[in-house]
Design a protein around this motif. Structure first.
Motif, PDB file in Angstrom:
ATOM      1  N   ILE A 286     -12.968  13.966  -1.437  1.00 23.86           N
ATOM      2  CA  ILE A 286     -12.897  12.623  -1.903  1.00 23.86           C
ATOM      3  C   ILE A 286     -11.675  11.637  -2.719  1.00 23.86           C
ATOM      4  O   ILE A 286     -11.146  10.801  -2.402  1.00 23.86           O
ATOM      5  CB  ILE A 286     -13.694  12.288  -3.344  1.00 23.86           C
ATOM      6  N   PHE A 287     -10.829  12.351  -3.442  1.00 26.59           N
ATOM      7  CA  PHE A 287      -9.729  12.113  -3.802  1.00 26.59           C
ATOM      8  C   PHE A 287      -8.662  11.647  -2.427  1.00 26.59           C
ATOM      9  O   PHE A 287      -8.255  10.484  -2.307  1.00 26.59           O
ATOM     10  CB  PHE A 287      -8.417  13.102  -4.598  1.00 26.59           C
ATOM     11  N   ALA A 288      -8.995  12.907  -1.252  1.00 28.13           N
ATOM     12  CA  ALA A 288      -8.423  12.304   0.187  1.00 28.13           C
ATOM     13  C   ALA A 288      -8.019  10.816   0.640  1.00 28.13           C
ATOM     14  O   ALA A 288      -7.840  10.356   0.928  1.00 28.13           O
ATOM     15  CB  ALA A 288      -7.926  13.250   0.639  1.00 28.13           C
ATOM     16  N   THR A 289      -9.708  10.716   0.226  1.00 28.43           N
ATOM     17  CA  THR A 289     -10.121   9.350   0.918  1.00 28.43           C
ATOM     18  C   THR A 289      -9.620   7.959  -0.239  1.00 28.43           C
ATOM     19  O   THR A 289      -9.144   7.260   0.493  1.00 28.43           O
ATOM     20  CB  THR A 289     -11.902   9.351   0.780  1.00 28.43           C
ATOM     21  N   PHE A 290      -9.516   8.834  -1.360  1.00 28.64           N
ATOM     22  CA  PHE A 290      -9.202   7.319  -2.648  1.00 28.64           C
ATOM     23  C   PHE A 290      -7.505   6.936  -1.954  1.00 28.64           C
ATOM     24  O   PHE A 290      -7.559   6.205  -2.214  1.00 28.64           O
ATOM     25  CB  PHE A 290      -9.535   8.011  -3.844  1.00 28.64           C
ATOM     26  N   LEU A 296      -4.245   1.784   2.625  1.00 24.97           N
ATOM     27  CA  LEU A 296      -4.788   0.611   2.875  1.00 24.97           C
ATOM     28  C   LEU A 296      -4.697  -0.586   2.211  1.00 24.97           C
ATOM     29  O   LEU A 296      -3.918  -1.585   3.202  1.00 24.97           O
ATOM     30  CB  LEU A 296      -7.011   0.604   2.932  1.00 24.97           C
ATOM     31  N   GLY A 297      -4.793  -0.354   0.897  1.00 26.73           N
ATOM     32  CA  GLY A 297      -4.310  -1.344   0.422  1.00 26.73           C
ATOM     33  C   GLY A 297      -2.734  -2.048  -0.288  1.00 26.73           C
ATOM     34  O   GLY A 297      -1.984  -3.317   0.384  1.00 26.73           O
ATOM     35  N   SER A 298      -2.344  -1.131   0.144  1.00 27.21           N
ATOM     36  CA  SER A 298      -0.147  -1.603  -0.073  1.00 27.21           C
ATOM     37  C   SER A 298      -0.370  -1.891   2.248  1.00 27.21           C
ATOM     38  O   SER A 298       0.708  -2.860   1.706  1.00 27.21           O
ATOM     39  CB  SER A 298       0.123   0.335   0.127  1.00 27.21           C
ATOM     40  N   SER A 299      -1.051  -1.599   2.610  1.00 23.96           N
ATOM     41  CA  SER A 299      -0.679  -1.539   3.682  1.00 23.96           C
ATOM     42  C   SER A 299      -0.799  -3.223   4.453  1.00 23.96           C
ATOM     43  O   SER A 299      -0.580  -4.462   4.478  1.00 23.96           O
ATOM     44  CB  SER A 299      -1.425  -1.251   4.507  1.00 23.96           C
ATOM     45  N   ALA A 363      -7.635   0.621  -2.989  1.00 26.20           N
ATOM     46  CA  ALA A 363      -7.640  -0.137  -2.359  1.00 26.20           C
ATOM     47  C   ALA A 363      -7.107  -1.170  -2.658  1.00 26.20           C
ATOM     48  O   ALA A 363      -5.904  -2.086  -2.872  1.00 26.20           O
ATOM     49  CB  ALA A 363      -8.281  -0.724  -1.290  1.00 26.20           C
ATOM     50  N   CYS A 364      -7.466  -1.701  -4.112  1.00 32.43           N
ATOM     51  CA  CYS A 364      -7.317  -2.655  -5.402  1.00 32.43           C
ATOM     52  C   CYS A 364      -5.583  -2.504  -5.647  1.00 32.43           C
ATOM     53  O   CYS A 364      -4.583  -2.896  -6.159  1.00 32.43           O
ATOM     54  CB  CYS A 364      -7.831  -3.490  -6.151  1.00 32.43           C
ATOM     55  N   VAL A 365      -5.266  -1.085  -6.311  1.00 36.77           N
ATOM     56  CA  VAL A 365      -4.723  -0.561  -6.593  1.00 36.77           C
ATOM     57  C   VAL A 365      -3.381  -0.837  -6.232  1.00 36.77           C
ATOM     58  O   VAL A 365      -2.223  -0.293  -5.799  1.00 36.77           O
ATOM     59  CB  VAL A 365      -5.036   1.464  -7.076  1.00 36.77           C
TER      60      VAL A 365
END
Length: 461
Positions: A286-290, A296-299, A363-365
């Motif tokens: 789950i951590f890896a998924t986060f 994704l957010g940085s992209s 993703a917002c992070v």
């Protein structure tokens, strides 16, 4: 439900890959080889520094528990880390501006390596010293490296817009890919190879030492205010005057504190939120998924910042609103879905909903970090960049210490609701910042006048 984790991870991986591979010339900025070499050197160092940090994170609590300490004692150790960052952060930030950002970055490496060494001792006092050293190192990690990058970028005459490339790539690698690989590598050391919970800290020290060697051999020194006659108190007053006299800087500090305070609170809350009845959840996966969501957010951020419109001040309002809504999900699900009374088992239906919502928050992070870096590079005066950035972390560390001290005193829904309110307030402040920027056209502050004012005030005292 096990298939659920793979579906979420696989879906996010496909989206990230598609975003990166589909970038057109409009989404990319053509840069010269000199800048690319500079950028790649910084990204290598930053990735090594973040590897040293990420390797430790998942095993700090576990290591302390293996030494026989209870939840209360471990909580006090964590409070010592954040308290150290709060008390010493501004001092080390000012020293970085005055003595040099390269020296400060090397100090980060040495301090964090010493912190890793203390993990070999089961004695509480030694571990407490390690947490204090770790808090000092964290302050340097989130100020000295960025300050060095901005100053060196400008000193070499590179375009201001190119900073956004370095920022977005640093978050994509350091807070995304490196975090995932570090988690898997730590799992390999502890579980697969059976080297024990202290092995990730030894590996972290090795990565930090490699990064320090690169810094010493390839970085040049730069300063904020190299004046010999400026003591720390004058520097503090000058930074405080800058914050008080420029509403943009004050708003930026408030926004950063509100978002990061909510983010660090989320770090403590997501595990009990997903397993309220002791459900068996794969924490590492789950951590890896986060972290993949953060990538994704940085992209997305790299695409947004490569365009002339929308401005970062504009789209960050939407990001804060989405992040606020995502942390409301635990409250909404608690009202709409009857809680399960079955102990153990796999993740519940409401837990699956929360995983998706928490991925949206991460993703917002991923969008937040490069975006706030870009705004800091525009609005914070170079002469006291590290000092002011660590001023911003004071309310953040106070808030996190309070949360840690009272983590058992409030229901989890109250904590998530508080974070959601903070993020919504950040959206309002971001709106105010955009209004000021549009009206003032980002007029630069006369830093010399601010410094003179601080010196005169010091003399009057």
């Amino acid at each position: 439900m096990e298939l659920f984790y793979f579906l979420v991870f696989g879906g996010l991986s496909a989206v990230v890959a598609a975003l990166e591979l589909s970038k057109s010339s409009k989404d990319r900025i053509n840069t010269p080889s000199a800048f690319n070499a500079f950028k790649n050197n910084y990204l290598l160092v930053y990735s090594l520094m973040m590897a040293g940090d990420w390797l430790q994170g998942p095993y700090v609590y576990y290591l302390y528990s293996q030494y026989g300490f209870g939840k209360g004692d471990i909580g006090h150790l964590f409070i010592a880390g954040f308290g150290s960052s709060m008390l010493f952060g501004t001092i080390v930030g000012s020293l970085a501006d005055k003595q040099g950002r390269k020296r400060a970055s090397i100090t980060y490496c040495i301090t964090y390596i010493l912190s890793c060494i203390t993990k070999h001792s089961p004695q509480y006092k030694v571990l407490m010293v390690g947490r204090i050293l770790g808090g000092i190192a964290t302050s340097l990690l989130f100020s000295a490296f960025e300050s060095w990058l901005v100053a060196e970028h400008n000193k070499r005459g590179f375009e201001q817009q190119w900073l956004s490339i370095t920022f977005s790539k640093a978050i994509f690698l350091g807070n995304g890919l490196v975090a995932i690989v570090s988690g898997l590598f730590g799992n390999l050391l502890v579980d697969t190879l059976g080297l024990g919970p202290v092995s990730p800290f030894d590996a972290a020290a090795c990565f930090l030492a490699i990064g320090m060697a690169i810094i010493m051999s390839s970085w040049s020194e730069n300063y904020g205010d190299p004046s010999e006659n400026k003591d720390l108190l004058t520097q503090f007053k000058g930074a405080a005057v800058a914050i008080a006299s420029d509403e943009k800087i004050a708003l930026l500090g408030a926004i950063q504190s509100l978002f990061e305070g909510s983010m660090y609170t989320f770090v403590f809350l997501w595990t009990p939120a997903l397993s309220p009845n002791g459900e068996d959840i794969p924490h590492g996966f789950i951590f890896a998924t986060f972290m993949l969501s953060s990538m994704l957010g940085s992209s997305i951020a790299s695409r947004l910042m490569a365009q002339s419109s929308p401005k970062v001040e504009s789209y960050m309002q939407i990001v804060f609103v989405i992040s606020s809504a995502s942390l409301l999900l635990p409250i909404i699900t608690s009202f709409l879905i009857a809680p399960s009374k079955v102990k153990g088992g796999s993740i519940s239906f409401s837990g699956c909903i929360l995983v998706v919502g928490f991925c949206a928050f991460e993703a917002c992070v991923g969008i937040f970090w490069p975006s706030i870096m870009k705004m800091r590079s525009q609005y914070i005066p170079e002469e006291a960049r590290s000092t002011i950035m660590n001023f911003f972390r004071i309310p953040l560390n106070i808030f996190v210490c309070i949360v840690l001290y009272n983590v058992d005193g409030f229901p989890m829904t109250i904590m998530f609701g508080m974070c959601s309110i903070f993020l919504f307030v950040a959206a309002i402040l971001q709106r105010r910042l955009m209004t000021i920027v549009e009206s003032q056209k980002s007029k630069p502050q006369d830093w010399t006048a601010l410094e003179r004012s601080a010196e005169e005030e010091s003399l009057n005292v």
